[in-house]
Structures are given as structure tokens and as C-alpha cells.
Scaffold this active site. Structure first.
Site, PDB file in Angstrom:
ATOM      1  N   ASP B  96       0.855  -1.192   0.000  1.00  0.00           N
ATOM      2  CA  ASP B  96       0.000   0.000   0.000  1.00  0.00           C
ATOM      3  C   ASP B  96       0.888   1.239   0.000  1.00  0.00           C
ATOM      4  O   ASP B  96       1.119   1.882   1.027  1.00  0.00           O
ATOM      5  CB  ASP B  96      -0.938  -0.015   1.210  1.00  0.00           C
ATOM      6  CG  ASP B  96      -2.062   0.987   1.047  1.00  0.00           C
ATOM      7  OD1 ASP B  96      -2.104   1.687   0.015  1.00  0.00           O
ATOM      8  OD2 ASP B  96      -2.918   1.066   1.948  1.00  0.00           O
ATOM      9  N   CYS B  99       0.461   4.676   1.976  1.00  0.00           N
ATOM     10  CA  CYS B  99      -0.568   4.608   2.996  1.00  0.00           C
ATOM     11  C   CYS B  99      -0.211   5.725   3.969  1.00  0.00           C
ATOM     12  O   CYS B  99       0.963   5.920   4.290  1.00  0.00           O
ATOM     13  CB  CYS B  99      -0.529   3.254   3.694  1.00  0.00           C
ATOM     14  SG  CYS B  99      -1.874   3.020   4.841  1.00  0.00           S
ATOM     15  N   PHE B 205      -9.449   3.854   8.107  1.00  0.00           N
ATOM     16  CA  PHE B 205     -10.578   4.399   8.868  1.00  0.00           C
ATOM     17  C   PHE B 205     -10.683   5.909   8.708  1.00  0.00           C
ATOM     18  O   PHE B 205      -9.759   6.566   8.216  1.00  0.00           O
ATOM     19  CB  PHE B 205     -10.412   4.070  10.364  1.00  0.00           C
ATOM     20  CG  PHE B 205      -9.266   4.808  11.006  1.00  0.00           C
ATOM     21  CD1 PHE B 205      -9.436   6.085  11.525  1.00  0.00           C
ATOM     22  CD2 PHE B 205      -8.005   4.238  11.077  1.00  0.00           C
ATOM     23  CE1 PHE B 205      -8.367   6.779  12.099  1.00  0.00           C
ATOM     24  CE2 PHE B 205      -6.940   4.919  11.659  1.00  0.00           C
ATOM     25  CZ  PHE B 205      -7.124   6.189  12.168  1.00  0.00           C
ATOM     26  N   HIS B 235      -7.274   7.760   7.391  1.00  0.00           N
ATOM     27  CA  HIS B 235      -6.180   6.812   7.171  1.00  0.00           C
ATOM     28  C   HIS B 235      -6.503   5.943   5.957  1.00  0.00           C
ATOM     29  O   HIS B 235      -7.457   5.158   5.992  1.00  0.00           O
ATOM     30  CB  HIS B 235      -6.010   5.919   8.415  1.00  0.00           C
ATOM     31  CG  HIS B 235      -4.960   4.844   8.253  1.00  0.00           C
ATOM     32  ND1 HIS B 235      -5.035   3.631   8.881  1.00  0.00           N
ATOM     33  CD2 HIS B 235      -3.814   4.811   7.544  1.00  0.00           C
ATOM     34  CE1 HIS B 235      -3.978   2.903   8.577  1.00  0.00           C
ATOM     35  NE2 HIS B 235      -3.218   3.584   7.744  1.00  0.00           N
ATOM     36  N   PRO B 378      -2.109   7.509  14.714  1.00  0.00           N
ATOM     37  CA  PRO B 378      -3.438   7.023  15.090  1.00  0.00           C
ATOM     38  C   PRO B 378      -3.352   5.954  16.164  1.00  0.00           C
ATOM     39  O   PRO B 378      -2.394   5.170  16.198  1.00  0.00           O
ATOM     40  CB  PRO B 378      -3.970   6.425  13.781  1.00  0.00           C
ATOM     41  CG  PRO B 378      -2.746   5.997  13.037  1.00  0.00           C
ATOM     42  CD  PRO B 378      -1.650   6.959  13.424  1.00  0.00           C
ATOM     43  N   HIS B 404       4.529   4.989  13.481  1.00  0.00           N
ATOM     44  CA  HIS B 404       3.372   5.323  12.630  1.00  0.00           C
ATOM     45  C   HIS B 404       2.034   4.955  13.253  1.00  0.00           C
ATOM     46  O   HIS B 404       0.995   5.288  12.714  1.00  0.00           O
ATOM     47  CB  HIS B 404       3.516   4.668  11.269  1.00  0.00           C
ATOM     48  CG  HIS B 404       2.970   3.271  11.159  1.00  0.00           C
ATOM     49  ND1 HIS B 404       3.323   2.252  12.011  1.00  0.00           N
ATOM     50  CD2 HIS B 404       2.076   2.735  10.287  1.00  0.00           C
ATOM     51  CE1 HIS B 404       2.678   1.148  11.669  1.00  0.00           C
ATOM     52  NE2 HIS B 404       1.925   1.399  10.637  1.00  0.00           N
ATOM     53  N   LYS B 480     -15.163   2.484   9.742  1.00  0.00           N
ATOM     54  CA  LYS B 480     -14.186   1.456   9.374  1.00  0.00           C
ATOM     55  C   LYS B 480     -14.448   0.985   7.953  1.00  0.00           C
ATOM     56  O   LYS B 480     -15.585   0.822   7.547  1.00  0.00           O
ATOM     57  CB  LYS B 480     -14.315   0.226  10.300  1.00  0.00           C
ATOM     58  CG  LYS B 480     -13.794   0.432  11.675  1.00  0.00           C
ATOM     59  CD  LYS B 480     -12.311   0.723  11.733  1.00  0.00           C
ATOM     60  CE  LYS B 480     -11.442  -0.407  11.225  1.00  0.00           C
ATOM     61  NZ  LYS B 480     -10.002  -0.050  11.270  1.00  0.00           N
TER      62      LYS B 480
END
Lengths: 136, 481
Positions: B96, B99, B205, B235, B378, B404, B480
Site C-alpha cells: 500500500d 498509505c 478508517f 487513514h 493514530p 506510525h 471502518k
């Protein structure tokens, strides 16, 4: 010997696969991957399709085989059942299967890829086995 | 699973894996003693050591306090590789690509949205596509996907998603100039056509939050944060396009490893010399995928603002939903860093790690120059998130990098067996947290119990000095994927 079983992995998904020969191992790996993705068995029947994959060796071929099926699952929303591996050479695979179309919502887990992490195929007696980690 | 590598204590927050075997540099893990249990139980020290085999790696294979078992490199891993003589490795960026996290601040306090959090959460869920394989409200032709890949968040702003001011508060201003859309495969382009402006699934999320604690008044003020304030955190990443770029180039790198005679302990670390055609092609494609991710988060931010306007009946000016910052935490960047007192171009691979540049760094936005770059960490659905700030010490020790997130402590498999998604929802709602999700299975997998204590992760970063605490936010509403 189970065809496939999910193992614990902290961040992603891990699966152990076994087969009485290499072709069966590849077929069971595909079945296990569909299981991890939560793909339902039912679907609208499709035609018989062909899949051809090339790799550097058997391990590379396994990863590429699974990632080819994953691409078809995540992008084309198709799943292959009744897989028959016609040819399996160290660097080339040719398979056929019944292609079923799914609704996008039928896929419960987004597997990003079958990874190469510690990927190897081992043979003990007559049983081939491997462990595959999927990025989630 | 036991580790093959012993850890030597340097101090309360630093642990060394001495160089051995084919390691070119030692490993260095930032963690508290309490965290070592998880780290040793997992396979992560082995993965830190494996990364140390990459040709051209400089000083250390690093791991941040949220380190956990990944594939190839650990999650929470940082590797600096000499751009002249070293390699670039897709597996140390991850599937990803880019991300990342973005945080919006507001003029709102909790009383302004009292009783409306469920409606806001429902609105976000309805207006922003999420879930497995989600496709978006934006449909692009292949040529348009290439424009997104070239221009990143600027593409979004030019079409009314976000403002030019938002770009200033985005890492790389939302566009890596090295992007080369021609090096992105047709399959990846195809995957990018319908997924712009989508959240996706897994641990992605959106969260409505309230600022509960300020640790550094001066920095918080510079970031526009104050106690009781409502914030929104987003995110997500580059979706299927990014996964395909990584997958495509792992195949390319598999051949490159043979071509260039590179010996590696793990095929997931397949790489090529950065200066080689394969290395340059991957860097161009990876940067293009990163640009797609920034455009993606810009679109989602735009619809977040629209949702707040619809539900609260307020103007954007009154709400003030401005972007604090946007950080990437899966990326490879070409950065200048001092090595033994000399400035050198390094390829900083951050896989589950956040850039944390200090005050005065030219890449930090003008209005944050005096304090440093915001770092967004987060927590989980039920626990607090943090804003930190980059430090000079991070530049010295971690190539300007820090943690992170909380980092997983439990497999999804185990989380599913321990608690049902509906039970997690009930527990969160009892704490006053509203939740909307595509499926309860993903809620169970992402249960707060499945993660490490984010406070401990952040405290290690703070105590070690690789970033400093600024503010803490608690969740009020969660969407979510």
C-alpha cells in the site's frame, strides 16, 4: 494432512498448504487463498477459462499464480473452481478452471498480495507443503 | 516463534542487534523493556536483521517502537540506502504505497456536535465509499489516471477537491516530482480508474475526535490545536493501484537480483541498484502511486467537509475544517541527510514509519518552520491518537523518522476468535464512541485489544527524542473500511 489451514500472523494472514504432489499443492493454495478472502462457494456459472503464468522457479511461480488469481478476484470479481493444472514446469504453469462471477461485496477480506516472505516449497516423503503470507 | 538474534541494551529505549553473518550494518530497535516480549515472540528481530543485508544500507537497519512482524521488512522499519551505490527495494516500502494519515482541525468544540456524532459518522460512511474493493464516485479514463499519477493532490485541487492551502500542509505538497506514469502497468492503471476517493478496508478508517490533552502549548498553537477541539483523522493509501505497482515490481526485482548478482536472505527484499533501469523504473512508478494516494486522501477530505456542512448546516469558514498535515508512512523518498558530517543523497525506505523533520528543515511548511513537522499517530478505534512533532534528534538518529501507529499485538485470526464485531461495537458505544462499518468481521479484527498500547509507543518515541508529544485526541465517531 490438511489441504490448507490458517496460521496466526500479527499483521497479515498466513496459511499452511499441503498437497500429495506439486499440482495439488498449487490447487490447494488457490483454494486456501479464496477461503482466506471469504469467497463464497456459490456464484454464477461461467465458462472454462485458461490461466498461464511464468516464473523464475517453482517458488516464484507459486507467488505469481496466486497473485494472478488475486488480480482476477479483486479486479474482475471472478473466482476459479474445479482447477485443473494441465502443465506445471519449474518456470511455467498452465491451468484451466470454471470461472464464476461474484458481486464485489462477496469478497470479505481484501488480500493485497501473496508475498514472497520466507516462501519455500518443501517435500517430506510424498507430501509437498508451503507457508504463504498474504498482505492484508 | 523464537528469534535468532540477541538484543543488546544500549539504554532504556535503544536495543542493538550486533552485525553478524551477511548483515552489512547492525540493527537498532527503539523500544521499552516492556515491549521486548512482543518483539522477541514475533519474527521481527530476524526481519530487522534481514533488512541489514541490503546493499548500500547506511549505519543501521532501524525499527520504530511500533515494530511488528510484517513480510520482508518489519512494519515499523526504516532503512537508509546510499542513492549512488545502493539499491531500492519495493518490499521495504510495502504494497500500500503511501498509505498515510491526515488530520483536519476545526473551530468546533464537542458541544457544537453534541448529539450529532452518530449522524456525522453515518454521513461519512454514506458519502465516502469504503470496504473491500470499494469503488468511488469518480470514474477516470486511463489518460486521466495518468494525470493523477503525475500531479497527485494538485489534480484533486484543480477539480475542486481541497484547496491550494491544503497542498502546503501535505508531505511533498501531495506530489512527488519523480513520478513516472509510463512505468505503471496497464493493470495498475486499470485498478486506479474507479478507486479514487475510496477508503478501502483492513485497518483504514476515518475518525471524529476531540482534543483532550495538550503537551506542548507553543507547538500545538502553531498547529492550530486546542483543548476540546474537534478534529477528523483519515487513514488510507493508494488502493489497488499501489498494490499492483508493488506486485509488478517485485517480479521485476526478482529478475534484477539475478542480473546484478545480489544475495538476499528473503525474496520479499528483492531489489535493484537505484541507478539501474529497474531501480529507476520502480522509483518512478512508486512515486506515481504515492501521488495517487495523496489525491485519494484529498478527495476524501473534501467529502468529509461536505458531510460536516450537510449535517451541521454550517459553512466551511465557520467550521474551519483545515488540514493540519498529511503524512505518508509506506514510502521510499530521496532525501539529503548527513552521514559522518557530510550531506549525502539517501533513499529512505519507511515501511510503517513516519517522516519527522525538525524545525527549520526546508521540507517543513512555512507556517510550521519554527516548530517542526507534525507527526500524526493514530491509535485504535477505542483509544487515543496523538500529534507529535519532528526533532533534530530524529534527523541525527533515524533519518528524520518515527513511529506510525500503535502496531498490532494480536493476529486478526486470534482477534476474530476472541470477540465478535458486535461486542466490540457495544463496548465502544458504551464508551460514547459511535461506529459505522461495512462488516462486523473487520471490526472484530481491528478491535482495540488486538493492538499494542499506543501511549507506550508514543512515550518511547518521546523519551528517546525521535519525536515529541504535542496533543492527544480521543475518538468520538469511527468509520471502518
Amino acid at each position: 494432512m490438511k489441504d490448507f489451514e490458517e496460521l496466526a500472523h500479527t499483521a497479515d494472514m498466513r496459511m499452511r498448504v499441503s498437497g500429495r504432489d506439486l499440482k495439488t499443492l498449487f490447487i490447494n493454495a488457490a483454494r486456501g487463498m479464496y477461503y482466506l478472502a471469504g469467497v463464497p462457494r456459490k456464484g454464477k456459472a461461467g465458462r472454462v477459462v485458461s490461466v498461464e503464468v511464468e516464473g523464475l522457479d517453482e517458488v516464484d511461480l507459486l507467488a505469481r499464480w496466486l497473485n494472478e488469481l488475486l488480480y482476477r478476484l479483486n479486479v474482475k470479481h471472478t473466482v476459479l473452481h474445479n482447477i485443473d493444472i494441465k502443465t506445471l514446469l519449474p518456470t511455467k504453469l498452465h491451468a484451466t478452471g470454471n470461472q464464476f462471477h461474484l458481486k464485489p461485496a462477496d469478497v470479505q477480506v481484501e488480500l493485497k498480495a501473496a508475498t514472497y516472505h520466507n516462501l519455500k516449497i518443501t517435500r517430506e516423503g510424498k507430501v509437498f507443503s508451503t507457508e504463504i503470507i498474504f498482505d492484508v | 516463534m523464537s528469534t535468532e538474534y540477541d538484543l543488546q541494551k544500549i539504554d532504556d529505549y535503544r536495543w542493538l542487534i550486533p552485525k553478524s553473518g551477511g548483515m552489512l550494518v547492525p540493527g537498532l530497535i527503539f523500544a521499552s523493556e516492556n515491549m521486548l516480549l512482543h518483539i522477541k515472540k514475533d519474527n521481527t528481530t530476524l526481519q530487522v536483521a534481514n533488512v541489514a543485508h541490503l546493499p548500500g544500507i547506511v549505519k543501521y537497519s532501524l525499527a520504530m517502537p511500533d515494530i511488528h512482524w510484517g513480510y520482508g521488512a518489519p512494519i515499523g522499519g526504516v532503512a537508509a540506502i546510499d542513492a549512488e551505490s545502493g539499491v531500492i527495494a519495493p518490499g521495504v516500502c510495502g504494497y500500500d504505497v503511501d498509505c498515510g494519515i491526515r488530520l483536519l482541525r476545526s473551530n468546533l468544540k464537542k458541544k457544537d456536535i453534541e448529539g450529532k456524532v452518530p449522524e456525522l459518522t453515518r454521513g461519512l460512511y454514506q458519502n465516502i465509499p469504503s470496504g473491500v474493493g470499494s469503488t468511488g464516485r469518480i470514474k477516470l479514463k486511463t489518460g486521466e489516471v495518468k494525470e493523477v499519477l503525475k500531479n497527485g493532490a494538485r489534480w484533486a485541487v484543480e477539480r475542486g477537491y481541497g484547496t491550494p492551502e491544503d497542498l502546503k500542509h501535505t508531505e511533498e505538497e501531495g506530489c512527488m516530482p519523480q513520478a513516472n506514469a509510463e512505468k505503471v502497468s496497464q493493470r495498475a492503471l486499470e485498478r486506479g480508474r474507479e478507486q479514487l476517493g475510496t477508503l478501502g478496508a483492513g485497518n483504514h478508517f476515518m475518525e471524529i475526535q476531540e482534543v483532550t490533552d495538550i503537551y506542548d502549548e507553543k507547538v500545538a498553537q502553531a498547529f492550530g490545536l486546542f483543548p476540546g477541539q474537534i478534529t477528523v483523522m483519515i487513514h488510507c493509501g493508494s488502493r489497488g493501484l499501489g498494490y499492483q505497482v508493488c506486485d509488478d515490481y517485485l517480479v521485476v526485482m526478482g529478475r534484477a537480483v539475478q542480473k546484478y548478482g545480489i544475495t538476499l536472505p528473503d525474496r520479499q527484499l528483492a531489489c535493484a541498484p537505484f541507478k539501474s533501469p529497474e531501480g529507476q523504473d520502480y522509483f518512478g512508478a512508486m512515486a506515481a502511486a504515492a501521488n495517487y494516494a495523496w489525491a485519494n486522501r484529498h478527495c476524501i477530505m473534501h467529502w468529509t467537509r461536505e458531510t460536516f456542512m450537510q449535517v451541521l448546516g454550517m459553512s466551511t469558514r465557520d467550521m474551519g475544517l483545515e488540514l493540519v498535515y498529511d503524512v505518508a508512512h509506506n514510502i521510499v523518498k530521496l532525501e539529503e541527510h548527513k552521514v559522518d558530517g557530510e550531506s549525502r543523497p539517501l533513499l529512505i525506505h519507511r515501511k510503517g514509519a513516519t517522516r519527522a523533520f525538525p524545525q527549520g528543515h526546508p521540507s517543513v511548511p512555512e507556517d510550521y518552520q519554527e516548530v517542526g513537522q507534525p507527526v500524526l499517530i493514530p491509535g485504535t478505534m477505542g483509544t487515543e491518537s496523538y500529534v507529535l512533532v519532528g526533532t533534530l534528534q530524529a534527523m541525527d538518529e533515524t533519518w528524520g523518522s518515527t513511529c506510525h501507529g500503535a502496531g498490532r499485538a494480536m493476529s486478526r485470526h486470534e482477534a476474530l476468535h476472541r470477540e465478535r464485531g458486535e461486542a466490540v461495537r457495544d463496548r465502544l458505544e458504551a464508551k460514547g464512541i459511535s461506529i459505522r462499518a461495512g462488516g462486523w468481521k473487520s471490526v472484530a479484527e481491528e478491535s482495540p485489544n488486538a493492538y499494542k498500547d499506543v501511549a507506550e509507543v508514543v512515550n518511547v518515541c518521546h523519551q528517546a527524542g525521535i519525536s515529541k508529544k504535542v496533543a492527544r485526541m480521543k475518538p468520538l465517531g469511527v468509520v471502518k473500511g
